[in-house]
Motif scaffolding. Structure first.
Motif, short mmCIF file in Angstrom:
data_model
loop_
_atom_site.label_atom_id
_atom_site.label_comp_id
_atom_site.label_asym_id
_atom_site.label_seq_id
_atom_site.Cartn_x
_atom_site.Cartn_y
_atom_site.Cartn_z
N ASN A 54 0.96 -1.03 -0.03
CA ASN A 54 0.13 -0.05 0.06
C ASN A 54 0.99 1.18 -0.03
N SER A 55 0.70 2.31 -0.92
CA SER A 55 1.39 3.36 -1.10
C SER A 55 1.24 4.28 0.32
N LEU A 56 0.02 3.99 0.94
CA LEU A 56 0.17 4.94 2.04
C LEU A 56 0.78 4.54 3.38
N PHE A 57 1.26 3.29 3.18
CA PHE A 57 2.02 2.77 4.43
C PHE A 57 3.48 2.81 4.12
N GLY A 58 4.01 4.21 3.97
CA GLY A 58 5.61 4.47 3.52
C GLY A 58 5.90 5.39 4.67
N VAL A 59 7.25 5.08 5.04
CA VAL A 59 7.88 5.96 5.89
C VAL A 59 7.67 7.68 5.66
N ASP A 60 7.58 8.04 4.56
CA ASP A 60 7.11 9.19 4.61
C ASP A 60 5.80 9.94 5.12
N MET A 61 4.91 8.94 4.50
CA MET A 61 3.61 9.33 5.07
C MET A 61 3.44 8.96 6.33
N ALA A 62 3.80 8.02 6.92
CA ALA A 62 3.93 7.87 8.57
C ALA A 62 4.57 8.82 9.24
N ARG A 63 5.78 9.61 8.73
CA ARG A 63 6.30 10.67 9.42
C ARG A 63 5.39 11.82 9.58
N LYS A 64 4.68 11.96 8.38
CA LYS A 64 3.80 13.26 8.25
C LYS A 64 2.66 13.13 9.53
N ALA A 65 2.20 11.87 9.63
CA ALA A 65 1.33 11.82 10.79
C ALA A 65 2.01 11.87 11.97
N SER A 66 3.23 11.35 12.36
CA SER A 66 3.92 11.34 13.74
C SER A 66 5.23 10.83 13.56
N LEU A 67 6.12 11.46 14.24
CA LEU A 67 7.53 11.03 14.02
C LEU A 67 7.65 9.63 14.65
N MET A 68 6.92 9.33 15.63
CA MET A 68 6.95 7.82 16.24
C MET A 68 6.51 6.85 15.23
N ALA A 69 5.48 7.30 14.56
CA ALA A 69 4.78 6.44 13.50
C ALA A 69 5.85 6.25 12.52
N GLY A 70 6.71 7.13 12.01
CA GLY A 70 7.68 7.05 10.92
C GLY A 70 8.75 6.12 11.45
N GLY A 71 9.27 6.22 12.78
CA GLY A 71 10.20 5.28 13.22
C GLY A 71 9.54 3.75 13.34
N LEU A 72 8.35 3.74 13.62
CA LEU A 72 7.77 2.28 13.69
C LEU A 72 7.76 1.79 12.32
N CYS A 73 7.37 2.71 11.46
CA CYS A 73 7.27 2.07 9.99
C CYS A 73 8.40 1.47 9.69
N THR A 74 9.76 2.27 9.68
CA THR A 74 10.94 2.00 9.51
C THR A 74 11.29 0.64 10.11
N TRP A 75 11.07 0.33 11.13
CA TRP A 75 11.44 -0.56 12.09
C TRP A 75 10.68 -1.76 11.26
N VAL A 76 9.15 -1.69 11.08
CA VAL A 76 8.57 -2.83 10.57
C VAL A 76 8.85 -3.36 9.21
N GLN A 77 9.10 -2.12 8.26
CA GLN A 77 9.87 -2.48 6.95
C GLN A 77 11.27 -3.21 7.16
N SER A 78 12.20 -2.68 8.22
CA SER A 78 13.44 -3.47 8.29
C SER A 78 13.31 -4.77 8.87
N MET A 79 12.24 -5.15 9.78
CA MET A 79 12.09 -6.62 10.13
C MET A 79 11.54 -7.31 9.00
N ASP A 80 10.75 -6.76 8.16
CA ASP A 80 10.27 -7.56 6.92
C ASP A 80 11.72 -8.01 5.98
#
Length: 129
Positions: free
Chosen positions: A10-36
């Protein structure tokens, strides 16, 4: 991880989009992608590690067998060397015995010649005696 795949596509689940919502969400998104990425990598590497381990065990057994064969070979070489030494000694003994035999034959031949030469003297000695 398999349940998260739809979100990764999903294009909405990207690090850039998550950072726009929250810095913590961006970090969490980066962590989840790294785990994948780690999961994907580990899934491809695990069978290779298992094969590597199996091959290392095979190599260890082959080296042990090779060491045993090398020890056997060393023992056989020592045995061969001992047998060759025994053969040399036997050949030398044979030559020595042959030389003694030849010398004895020559002495017997000389003695027979002397006896034949003295056979004519036997009559004279009997007459003198």
């Amino acid at each position: 991880i398999e349940f998260l795949q739809p979100y990764f596509n999903n294009s909405l689940f990207g690090v850039d989009m998550a950072r726009k919502a929250s810095l913590m969400a961006g970090g969490l998104c980066t962590w989840v992608q790294s785990m994948d990425q780690y999961y994907t990598f580990a899934r491809t590497v695990r069978p290779r590690r298992n094969r590597l381990h199996d091959k290392e065990v095979e190599l260890k057994h082959a080296k042990e067998r090779s060491d045993e064969v090398e020890e056997d070979l060393a023992r056989v070489r020592e045995d061969i060397e001992e047998m060759l030494n025994n053969l040399r000694d036997a050949v030398n003994d044979t030559k020595s015995i042959q030389n003694e035999t030849d010398l004895t034959k020559e002495r017997v031949k000389a003695a027979n010649t002397l006896i034949r030469a003295l056979a004519g003297e036997k009559v004279r000695w009997l007459a003198l005696a």
